[in-house]
Design an enzyme around this catalytic site. Structure first.
Site: not given
Length: 829
Positions: A456-457, A459, A461-462, A464, A478, A581
């Site tokens: 998906i993308k 990020g 923090s991880g 997805l 994630k 965030d």
């Protein structure tokens, strides 16, 4: 001639004229071109019926002599399928060789202006594509349409520079490319067009010096260059334009000794001053503004804004002039003596002003110098003492932190350093409360071994991934690589939060997989509509969700949902939790566009909640307010409020990426947009309104209310920002923010900021912002101009109301905007 003969003659002329205007289309090639345009745009059959003649039955099509002469798409609607992938088949227009007017105001034509548009339409005289989501650069080939008299491309997403080739359009009368992202200098060829009457380049990022040819056209009535980055001097020939009615160069970097020696030309006396506007605010103009100069100004302009410059002399006394932020004598809200002196010294000039009240002149008597020395000595000594105390406290806190040792207790494991409570910064997680414990094999199967097709993308923090579990449930996984992410224990903080917090507005958490040493996995329920950053303007294959842009009702619903989620974190969790965030990508949307707040790996307790020591809290609160978009060192609920304000502006303006950025260009954009949000003037908000939004009068008031709420959230002073529960209350009652209540009992005077969300939300407006704005009326079709109005404090210090010759606005109720004395009472509590 008898009456009967006269009637017959009139009937004959009526039939002939009607036949000329509604005759059938005689060109088969033009009919084919119209059908190609109909298919590419997906226009509804009720507007362009297939089996009817376009000249007589198609809405917005005007013919002359059996040929298409004008197309107006501004009131047309697309079919649901047409909204999926709207295209502009400009190649079909090649056959419309007699088309003289093409208008698509508010009708979306996404994509660049086709380079072949000018050569394809040699007879084109009016091109109006304002608010049509046009992007890309302005093609130089547009100059091939040599008959163009009106170009209006305002409110789009154009980039690049103004092509000098536009200077070949000798017949051009109106050039309006405002509210885009054009950059670079203004070509001399464009500024020197001899037939211009309207030049509107406002709200871009144009820069450089203004060409000396600006003002070459004696017919210029409107020059709007506001909110750019122009520098240098304002060409002197501008002042001698006989028909000039609006001159707005505000919010630039222009400079010069603006004594206006030749402002009134011989023909100036023939110019009516009604509605005429001069706005040079927020530049670096300087020099004296004498009574004779001011009289000269008012001979031409009804409303004058000189604020935010370095003008000096006696303060002009007039109801329709704004002078704040200058160097005038005997006036409030002026720059300091030191600021003015330094500016004039940089120009090689002497500042002859006087000190503001209660200030100390550097060249005063010996006793004054001694007092100044004592004051400076005491101040420096006090600062050194505070610094010493701060260093001692920091040393003691660090020593205590290092001596308390111990390892983190995860999943009920025992700390290796012995018994006793865990260290203050550790995260204690009870995994039994955090959903299902998945096996790594399950997640590999669900994501096809984390293939790129399911990504998906990426990020912070991880990564997805989209996955499908064995039972058919669609999930988001994630994948956290501890060797890559900067915050190693972010997933533990998120697990801790889900173990303690539970709310329908948080992203549904399904479980985890912590088996691998270097990789951890968190599993969430899949959100069909993604996040706000890709749902605001989306392309979907679902027929019942085929809108290109989210409507206003849905946007307000999303704003309220986000505020509700943050209200839970700030006011219902103990201690209060700060998300840290908040941006469009962290606002997830389910199948009904209900908000589910995600990106919770940065969440933590509000700073100072576990530190009762007053001095420690003081030291923490003295840090900067908005260090970065991630808010790594910002653990105050007011930071979430600030970030939510940027999200609200994204919903109002349609400008994507603002909430995820904190660079210089974003802050400059915010300054421009906030100047168009005024609690006394609703029409100003239309300048920043997303052009793809279709709103009526009531919905426009809701847009206005959300913009006002966003401005309150973006107050530069943390203490002045409203609490999240007050923001939620305002979003749930947007019309109450801006409407005068009818019943007398509803207009209650606020007596406690704790008892009224209105006072808490808007109490700081009168003290933290000067809402001095200018708006122009629309003198002609195809130009984007503003009606003048001011609000704020004048030189005499009295509160001014907004007046307009063409609009009457509702003044907000006293319940929403208390009188100054009531506000001071609220703040004192």
């Amino acid at each position: 001639m008898s009456v009967r003969s006269l009637l017959l003659l009139l009937f004959f002329f009526f039939v002939v004229s009607r036949g000329l205007s509604q005759q059938r289309l005689s060109s088969s090639s033009e009919l084919l071109a119209l059908y190609r345009l109909r298919g590419s745009l997906g226009i509804r059959s009720r507007d362009w019926p297939r089996k009817s003649d376009p000249c007589s039955a198609w809405r917005g099509v005007t013919c002359l002599g059996g040929r298409v002469a004008s197309l107006d798409l501004s009131r047309l609607r697309r079919t649901r399928l047409g909204n999926l992938d709207p295209r502009f088949a400009v190649d079909g227009l090649v056959n419309l060789t007699r088309l003289s007017s093409f208008v698509s105001s508010g009708f979306l034509l996404p994509g660049p202006v086709p380079p072949s548009l000018g050569p394809a339409l040699p007879a084109l005289s009016r091109l109006v594509l304002n608010g049509s989501s046009v992007s890309g650069s302005l093609p130089p080939s547009l100059a091939a349409a040599a008959n163009l008299t009106v170009i209006n491309l305002s409110g789009n997403s154009l980039t690049g520079s103004l092509p000098p080739q536009l200077g070949r359009l000798a017949s051009l009368s109106v050039l309006d490319v405002s509210s885009n992202a054009l950059s670079g200098p203004v070509p001399a060829e464009v500024a020197g067009l001899g037939g211009l009457t309207v030049l509107n380049l406002s709200f871009n990022v144009l820069s450089g010096a203004l060409p000396e040819d600006l003002g070459r056209s004696a017919d210029l009535t409107i020059i709007d260059l506001a909110n750019n980055s122009f520098s240098g001097f304002l060409p002197s020939r501008v002042w001698s334009l006989p028909s000039l009615r609006v001159l707005d160069v505000s919010f630039n970097n222009l400079t010069g000794n603006l004594t206006l020696p030749s402002l009134v030309s011989n023909s100036a006396a023939n110019v009516s001053s009604k509605d005429a506007v001069l706005n040079v605010a927020h530049n670096q103009f300087y020099g004296p503004v004498t009574a004779s100069v001011l009289g000269t100004v008012f001979a031409r302009f009804e409303s004058v804004d000189l604020s935010g410059n370095y003008f000096e002399g006696d303060a002009p006394i007039a109801a329709n002039v704004s002078i704040g932020g200058n160097c005038f004598r005997n006036a409030s809200n002026q720059r300091s003596f030191q600021d003015c002196s330094a500016f004039y010294a940089s120009k090689g000039l002497k500042f002859d002003g006087v000190l503001p009240p209660n200030a100390t002149h550097p060249s005063s008597s010996g006793g004054g110098r001694h007092r100044l020395a004592f004051i400076l000595g005491g101040t420096i000594g006090g600062l050194l003492f505070i610094l010493m105390v701060a260093l001692i406290l920091v040393f003691l806190l660090r020593r205590r932190g290092t001596s308390s040792g111990g390892q983190r207790d995860v999943g009920g494991s025992t700390a290796q350093s012995g018994s006793g409570p865990p260290p203050p910064n550790s995260v204690v997680v009870n995994l039994s409360l955090d959903g299902e414990a998945f096996k790594i094999e399950q997640l590999l199967w669900a994501t096809e071994e984390f293939s790129e097709s399911n990504l998906i993308k990426h990020g912070r923090s991880g990564d997805l991934f989209r996955g499908v579990l064995e039972g058919g449930a669609v999930v988001v996984i994630k994948r956290i690589d501890l060797r890559v992410v900067s915050k190693k224990d972010g997933y533990l903080a998120e697990l801790e939060l889900y173990g303690k917090a539970s709310h329908a507005r948080l992203a549904p958490f399904l479980g985890h997989c912590l088996d691998a040493e270097n990789e951890k996995f968190l599993v969430y329920k899949y959100m069909p509509n993604g996040d706000l950053s890709n749902a605001l303007f989306r392309k979907t294959s679902e027929e019942d969700e085929g809108l290109q842009s989210l409507d206003w009702i849905t946007r307000l619903k999303i704003a309220t949902g986000a505020a509700e989620a943050l209200c839970y974190l700030h006011h219902e969790c103990n201690p209060p939790l700060v998300h840290r965030d908040i941006q469009a990508s962290s606002i997830l949307l389910d199948d009904k566009f209900e908000v589910r707040l995600g990106s919770l790996s940065e969440a933590c307790a509000q700073e100072g909640e576990n530190h009762p020591n007053v001095i420690t809290r003081f030291l923490r609160l003295s840090q900067t307010s908005e260090p970065s978009i991630s808010g790594a060192s910002t653990t105050s609920c007011s930071y979430d409020v600030y970030c939510l304000g940027k999200v609200l502006l994204e919903l109002v303006t349609g400008k994507l990426g603002i909430s995820a950025s904190n660079d210089t260009s974003t802050n400059e954009w915010l300054d421009q947009v906030l100047s168009c949000i005024n609690i006394y003037d609703k029409d100003l908000v239309t300048k920043i309104l997303d052009p793809s939004l279709i709103v009526d009068e009531d919905l426009l008031e809701e847009v206005w209310a959300m913009a006002i709420i966003a401005k309150s959230c973006l107050n530069p002073r943390q203490a002045k920002r409203p609490l999240m529960r007050h923001i939620l209350k305002a979003l749930e009652n947007p019309l109450k923010v801006v409407r005068e209540e009818n019943s007398g009992s509803a207009r209650l005077r606020t007596t406690s900021s704790r008892g009224s969300w209105n006072a808490a939300l808007f109490g700081s407006w009168r003290h933290s912002s000067s809402d001095i704005v200018s708006v122009y009326a629309h003198p002609r079709e195809g130009s984007s101009l503003k009606q003048s109005g001011t609000a704020g404090s004048q030189g005499s210090g009295q509160g001014a109301d907004v007046s307009s010759n063409s609009h009457s606005h509702k003044r907000p109720s006293k319940e929403v905007f208390p009188e100054p004395s009531s506000v001071l009472h609220d703040l004192a509590e």
